[in-house]
Design an enzyme around this catalytic site. Structure first.
Site, short mmCIF file in Angstrom:
data_model
loop_
_atom_site.label_atom_id
_atom_site.label_comp_id
_atom_site.label_asym_id
_atom_site.label_seq_id
_atom_site.Cartn_x
_atom_site.Cartn_y
_atom_site.Cartn_z
N GLN A 62 0.81 -1.22 0.00
CA GLN A 62 0.00 0.00 0.00
C GLN A 62 0.84 1.27 0.00
OE1 GLN A 62 -2.66 -1.52 3.36
NE2 GLN A 62 -4.07 -0.30 2.14
N HIS A 99 -3.55 -8.63 1.61
CA HIS A 99 -2.84 -7.65 0.76
C HIS A 99 -1.53 -8.22 0.23
CE1 HIS A 99 -5.02 -3.89 0.67
NE2 HIS A 99 -5.14 -3.81 1.97
N HIS A 132 -7.15 -9.17 6.78
CA HIS A 132 -7.19 -8.13 5.75
C HIS A 132 -5.78 -7.81 5.25
CE1 HIS A 132 -8.86 -4.21 4.07
NE2 HIS A 132 -7.56 -4.00 4.07
N GLU A 133 -4.86 -7.61 6.19
CA GLU A 133 -3.50 -7.19 5.81
C GLU A 133 -2.72 -8.33 5.16
OE1 GLU A 133 -3.10 -4.14 5.71
OE2 GLU A 133 -4.76 -3.60 7.02
N CYS A 170 -10.62 0.07 3.69
CA CYS A 170 -9.20 -0.06 3.37
C CYS A 170 -8.67 1.32 2.98
CB CYS A 170 -9.03 -1.04 2.22
SG CYS A 170 -7.34 -1.23 1.66
NI NI Z 1 -6.36 -2.61 3.14
#
Ligand code: NI
Length: 167
Positions: free
Chosen positions: A51, A134, A130-131, A88
């Site tokens: 990210q 990614h 969630h992470e 997010c």
């Molecule tokens: Ni996210």
């Protein structure tokens, strides 16, 4: 520490698989500190390396109980289920209902390369899932059973005042 530029929806980096961290050096420490600062500024609870444009398996999480750093994290145990809204930082203003395990145990390394295990329940379990998604190019919208209506925009007060004066 420095604020890093966010990778946002539409950027193909978000679909790439991140590589393992092999060098536990000063550069990694700087990345983690920058990620934590970037996340805090945006009032996020989690951030993955991709990210901020770094395709390495690094995650920073803070659900309000202190910073957790996960290097090369792997989910080793899950139990239960929870259904809640999820967003997010790479998808500003978007939220969806996502089912996740209610309890998640992760095995990871710290910034010095030492292995540890950590178990999260509820929001922390959700953040782990969630992470770590990614890191494999998966985003929450892939798992959302339904997307929610966008948050109402703040009234454009300045514009309203200007129009009133004209009348
Ligand atoms: Ni996210």
């Amino acid at each position: 520490m420095a604020i890093r530029q966010m990778v946002l929806e539409g950027n193909e980096l978000l679909r790439k698989k991140s590589r393992e961290v092999t060098a536990f050096d000063e550069k990694l420490g700087i990345l983690l500190d920058d990620m934590a600062e970037t996340m805090a500024k945006q009032q996020g609870v989690g951030l993955a390396g991709v990210q901020v444009g770094i395709l390495r398996r690094v995650v920073v999480i803070d659900i309000g109980e202190g910073r957790i750093e996960l290097i090369n994290p792997v989910i080793v145990k899950t139990s239960g289920k929870q259904m809640d809204s999820e967003g997010c930082l790479s998808f500003p203003g978007q939220y969806g209902m996502v089912e996740r395990p209610n309890q998640v145990t992760v095995r990871a390394q710290n910034r010095h390369g030492e292995f540890f295990e950590i178990t999260g329940v509820g929001l922390l379990a959700r953040a782990f899932c969630h992470e770590i998604d990614h890191l494999d190019g998966i985003v929450f919208k892939d798992r959302a059973s339904e997307m929610l209506e966008p948050e109402p925009q703040k009234p454009r007060k300045k514009l309203a005042v200007r129009l009133k004066r004209k009348e």
